[in-house]
Scaffold this motif. Structure first.
Motif, PDB file in Angstrom:
ATOM      1  N   SER A 203     120.829  32.734 -71.626  1.00 13.26           N
ATOM      2  CA  SER A 203     121.488  33.970 -72.025  1.00 13.26           C
ATOM      3  C   SER A 203     120.629  35.174 -71.652  1.00 13.26           C
ATOM      4  O   SER A 203     119.488  35.296 -72.121  1.00 13.26           O
ATOM      5  CB  SER A 203     121.727  33.992 -73.534  1.00 13.26           C
ATOM      6  N   PRO A 204     121.135  36.109 -70.837  1.00 16.30           N
ATOM      7  CA  PRO A 204     120.331  37.282 -70.499  1.00 16.30           C
ATOM      8  C   PRO A 204     120.079  38.187 -71.700  1.00 16.30           C
ATOM      9  O   PRO A 204     119.033  38.854 -71.771  1.00 16.30           O
ATOM     10  CB  PRO A 204     121.179  37.991 -69.425  1.00 16.30           C
ATOM     11  N   ALA A 205     120.989  38.209 -72.649  1.00 14.44           N
ATOM     12  CA  ALA A 205     120.793  39.043 -73.838  1.00 14.44           C
ATOM     13  C   ALA A 205     119.651  38.510 -74.694  1.00 14.44           C
ATOM     14  O   ALA A 205     118.758  39.261 -75.123  1.00 14.44           O
ATOM     15  CB  ALA A 205     122.087  39.099 -74.656  1.00 14.44           C
ATOM     16  N   ILE A 206     119.657  37.202 -74.949  1.00 12.51           N
ATOM     17  CA  ILE A 206     118.602  36.606 -75.771  1.00 12.51           C
ATOM     18  C   ILE A 206     117.271  36.613 -75.011  1.00 12.51           C
ATOM     19  O   ILE A 206     116.207  36.793 -75.605  1.00 12.51           O
ATOM     20  CB  ILE A 206     118.988  35.176 -76.190  1.00 12.51           C
ATOM     21  N   MET A 207     117.337  36.439 -73.688  1.00 16.17           N
ATOM     22  CA  MET A 207     116.118  36.489 -72.884  1.00 16.17           C
ATOM     23  C   MET A 207     115.446  37.847 -73.023  1.00 16.17           C
ATOM     24  O   MET A 207     114.219  37.945 -73.189  1.00 16.17           O
ATOM     25  CB  MET A 207     116.444  36.202 -71.421  1.00 16.17           C
ATOM     26  N   LYS A 208     116.219  38.918 -72.954  1.00 21.30           N
ATOM     27  CA  LYS A 208     115.647  40.262 -73.074  1.00 21.30           C
ATOM     28  C   LYS A 208     115.080  40.490 -74.472  1.00 21.30           C
ATOM     29  O   LYS A 208     113.954  40.972 -74.630  1.00 21.30           O
ATOM     30  CB  LYS A 208     116.695  41.322 -72.759  1.00 21.30           C
ATOM     31  N   LEU A 209     115.861  40.146 -75.502  1.00 20.21           N
ATOM     32  CA  LEU A 209     115.376  40.340 -76.868  1.00 20.21           C
ATOM     33  C   LEU A 209     114.108  39.526 -77.123  1.00 20.21           C
ATOM     34  O   LEU A 209     113.165  40.002 -77.749  1.00 20.21           O
ATOM     35  CB  LEU A 209     116.466  39.943 -77.866  1.00 20.21           C
ATOM     36  N   GLY A 210     114.098  38.287 -76.626  1.00 26.40           N
ATOM     37  CA  GLY A 210     112.939  37.425 -76.844  1.00 26.40           C
ATOM     38  C   GLY A 210     111.707  37.912 -76.121  1.00 26.40           C
ATOM     39  O   GLY A 210     110.614  37.959 -76.694  1.00 26.40           O
ATOM     40  N   LYS A 211     111.867  38.292 -74.851  1.00 29.98           N
ATOM     41  CA  LYS A 211     110.711  38.769 -74.097  1.00 29.98           C
ATOM     42  C   LYS A 211     110.179  40.076 -74.679  1.00 29.98           C
ATOM     43  O   LYS A 211     108.966  40.244 -74.830  1.00 29.98           O
ATOM     44  CB  LYS A 211     111.082  38.945 -72.622  1.00 29.98           C
ATOM     45  N   ASP A 212     111.081  40.996 -75.019  1.00 29.20           N
ATOM     46  CA  ASP A 212     110.643  42.253 -75.626  1.00 29.20           C
ATOM     47  C   ASP A 212     109.881  41.990 -76.921  1.00 29.20           C
ATOM     48  O   ASP A 212     108.840  42.597 -77.190  1.00 29.20           O
ATOM     49  CB  ASP A 212     111.848  43.151 -75.916  1.00 29.20           C
ATOM     50  N   ALA A 213     110.404  41.074 -77.727  1.00 31.73           N
ATOM     51  CA  ALA A 213     109.766  40.777 -79.010  1.00 31.73           C
ATOM     52  C   ALA A 213     108.369  40.197 -78.814  1.00 31.73           C
ATOM     53  O   ALA A 213     107.414  40.586 -79.505  1.00 31.73           O
ATOM     54  CB  ALA A 213     110.632  39.806 -79.804  1.00 31.73           C
ATOM     55  N   LEU A 214     108.235  39.270 -77.879  1.00 29.55           N
ATOM     56  CA  LEU A 214     106.931  38.655 -77.634  1.00 29.55           C
ATOM     57  C   LEU A 214     105.890  39.679 -77.214  1.00 29.55           C
ATOM     58  O   LEU A 214     104.764  39.704 -77.719  1.00 29.55           O
ATOM     59  CB  LEU A 214     107.064  37.570 -76.565  1.00 29.55           C
ATOM     60  N   TYR A 215     106.253  40.542 -76.274  1.00 32.66           N
ATOM     61  CA  TYR A 215     105.299  41.529 -75.777  1.00 32.66           C
ATOM     62  C   TYR A 215     104.964  42.571 -76.841  1.00 32.66           C
ATOM     63  O   TYR A 215     103.813  42.994 -76.975  1.00 32.66           O
ATOM     64  CB  TYR A 215     105.835  42.187 -74.510  1.00 32.66           C
ATOM     65  N   ASN A 216     105.964  43.005 -77.594  1.00 29.84           N
ATOM     66  CA  ASN A 216     105.722  44.040 -78.600  1.00 29.84           C
ATOM     67  C   ASN A 216     104.923  43.515 -79.788  1.00 29.84           C
ATOM     68  O   ASN A 216     104.149  44.253 -80.399  1.00 29.84           O
ATOM     69  CB  ASN A 216     107.047  44.620 -79.093  1.00 29.84           C
ATOM     70  N   ALA A 217     105.107  42.240 -80.124  1.00 33.18           N
ATOM     71  CA  ALA A 217     104.422  41.675 -81.292  1.00 33.18           C
ATOM     72  C   ALA A 217     102.979  41.298 -81.001  1.00 33.18           C
ATOM     73  O   ALA A 217     102.185  41.114 -81.939  1.00 33.18           O
ATOM     74  CB  ALA A 217     105.179  40.452 -81.797  1.00 33.18           C
ATOM     75  N   THR A 218     102.625  41.193 -79.725  1.00 32.29           N
ATOM     76  CA  THR A 218     101.297  40.698 -79.357  1.00 32.29           C
ATOM     77  C   THR A 218     100.170  41.488 -80.004  1.00 32.29           C
ATOM     78  O   THR A 218      99.190  40.916 -80.481  1.00 32.29           O
ATOM     79  CB  THR A 218     101.135  40.737 -77.826  1.00 32.29           C
ATOM     80  N   ASP A 219     100.301  42.798 -80.038  1.00 32.63           N
ATOM     81  CA  ASP A 219      99.205  43.638 -80.520  1.00 32.63           C
ATOM     82  C   ASP A 219      99.389  44.129 -81.952  1.00 32.63           C
ATOM     83  O   ASP A 219      98.622  44.966 -82.428  1.00 32.63           O
ATOM     84  CB  ASP A 219      99.027  44.846 -79.584  1.00 32.63           C
ATOM     85  N   LEU A 220     100.407  43.603 -82.639  1.00 33.54           N
ATOM     86  CA  LEU A 220     100.617  43.996 -84.029  1.00 33.54           C
ATOM     87  C   LEU A 220      99.765  43.137 -84.970  1.00 33.54           C
ATOM     88  O   LEU A 220      99.528  41.961 -84.691  1.00 33.54           O
ATOM     89  CB  LEU A 220     102.090  43.822 -84.407  1.00 33.54           C
ATOM     90  N   PRO A 221      99.316  43.699 -86.074  1.00 30.55           N
ATOM     91  CA  PRO A 221      98.683  42.858 -87.110  1.00 30.55           C
ATOM     92  C   PRO A 221      99.664  41.781 -87.550  1.00 30.55           C
ATOM     93  O   PRO A 221     100.894  41.969 -87.479  1.00 30.55           O
ATOM     94  CB  PRO A 221      98.388  43.859 -88.237  1.00 30.55           C
ATOM     95  N   PHE A 222      99.135  40.674 -88.035  1.00 26.04           N
ATOM     96  CA  PHE A 222      99.948  39.485 -88.299  1.00 26.04           C
ATOM     97  C   PHE A 222     101.141  39.770 -89.205  1.00 26.04           C
ATOM     98  O   PHE A 222     102.281  39.405 -88.893  1.00 26.04           O
ATOM     99  CB  PHE A 222      99.070  38.391 -88.899  1.00 26.04           C
ATOM    100  N   GLU A 223     100.914  40.449 -90.332  1.00 24.77           N
ATOM    101  CA  GLU A 223     102.008  40.687 -91.270  1.00 24.77           C
ATOM    102  C   GLU A 223     103.062  41.605 -90.663  1.00 24.77           C
ATOM    103  O   GLU A 223     104.268  41.400 -90.862  1.00 24.77           O
ATOM    104  CB  GLU A 223     101.466  41.266 -92.582  1.00 24.77           C
ATOM    105  N   GLN A 224     102.624  42.624 -89.938  1.00 21.65           N
ATOM    106  CA  GLN A 224     103.575  43.515 -89.276  1.00 21.65           C
ATOM    107  C   GLN A 224     104.363  42.769 -88.203  1.00 21.65           C
ATOM    108  O   GLN A 224     105.555  43.016 -88.006  1.00 21.65           O
ATOM    109  CB  GLN A 224     102.851  44.700 -88.662  1.00 21.65           C
ATOM    110  N   SER A 230     111.117  39.166 -87.670  1.00 22.84           N
ATOM    111  CA  SER A 230     112.253  38.863 -88.535  1.00 22.84           C
ATOM    112  C   SER A 230     113.439  39.766 -88.194  1.00 22.84           C
ATOM    113  O   SER A 230     114.590  39.313 -88.126  1.00 22.84           O
ATOM    114  CB  SER A 230     111.862  39.036 -89.998  1.00 22.84           C
ATOM    115  N   SER A 231     113.146  41.038 -87.947  1.00 24.33           N
ATOM    116  CA  SER A 231     114.212  41.972 -87.565  1.00 24.33           C
ATOM    117  C   SER A 231     114.790  41.611 -86.199  1.00 24.33           C
ATOM    118  O   SER A 231     116.010  41.685 -85.988  1.00 24.33           O
ATOM    119  CB  SER A 231     113.668  43.407 -87.531  1.00 24.33           C
TER     120      SER A 231
END
Length: 260
Positions: A203-224, A230-231
């Motif tokens: 799915s291109p929609a889920i692929m985009k959401l998943g890739k964006d989430a992975l890259y954006n979460a990489t540098d966040l503190p664990f709880e954040q 979750s969102s």
């Protein structure tokens, strides 16, 4: 855009971005970087494209890094600093493309070329590939790619390569996390073709959401990161593709993705 140093080939859901400077071992000058930016923006904005393969023309090099001939040109340091902006933007663009990128690495991936490969989601290397950051050997330091090296390899392995300038073969690259997988040189294209087809079928929609989430979460503190992810999971569940995927699973059929 009229491309001279880059080839852009789009067929079905797959786009191939190919650095076309074999006489310079596919080194990156300012014109090539601008063309890479334009090519990847075209891939990003084309809804038909679901996967991108990045490679270089010839067997000697995927990309040998910066074109040293251009770095010796006379210009002010301010102009040189401003000239790096497209390079920085290219790095950011790859992470935010929203579509999987496969680096097909044959021959040398050195300096900025190694950074370019590591900015892709997959690095499929032929057995003759080699990687390294040799800048220290010519009185320079891989400043512009150190951030991506640290994030991919961890501090110790990245420092090893950057401070020694040594080159590693494809199998060591796979062992320390530079390469996703290594295959015989004659099987490299087939391996990439198979992976590209597999990714394009998702799915291109889920692929985009998943890739964006992975890259954006990489540098966040664990709880954040957990709150953010979750969102993002809620966004996935709200898509038509998610509902279609679950329905198709229960009905024991292949899903029909709409990218929505």
């Amino acid at each position: 855009m009229e491309y001279q140093n880059v080839l852009l080939q789009i067929e079905g859901a797959r786009a191939d971005v190919i650095i076309n400077r074999p006489e310079r071992r596919n080194a990156l000058n300012s014109a090539t970087i601008s063309e890479l930016v334009a090519a990847f923006e075209e891939c990003r904005d084309n809804p038909a494209v679901r996967v991108v393969v990045l490679s270089g023309v010839g067997d000697k090099a995927f990309c040998a890094g910066a074109d040293l001939a251009e770095t010796q040109q006379s210009m002010s340091e301010y102009a040189r600093w401003k000239g790096r902006e497209p390079f920085v933007y290219l790095w950011e663009l790859l992470g935010k493309l929203g579509k999987p990128i496969i680096a097909q690495v044959q021959g040398a991936a050195l300096a900025g070329g190694m950074g370019l490969a590591l900015n892709c989601d997959f690095v499929i290397a032929g057995e003759q590939a080699r990687f390294g950051t040799p800048e220290i050997n010519v009185g320079m330091f891989p400043m512009m790619i150190s951030a991506i090296l640290i994030r991919n390899l961890g501090r110790k392995k990245a420092i090893d390569l950057m401070l020694t300038g040594r080159q590693i073969d494809a199998h060591e690259a796979e062992r320390i996390g530079v390469a996703t997988r290594v295959v015989a040189q004659v099987q490299l294209k087939q391996e990439v073709d198979t992976l590209a087809a597999e990714l394009a079928a998702k799915s291109p929609a889920i692929m985009k959401l998943g890739k964006d989430a992975l890259y954006n979460a990489t540098d966040l503190p664990f709880e954040q990161a957990l709150d953010y992810l979750s969102s993002m999971l809620s966004l996935c569940i709200l898509t038509e593709d998610s509902r279609e995927g679950l329905t198709a699973f229960l009905e024991k059929r292949k899903p029909i993705w709409k990218g929505q």
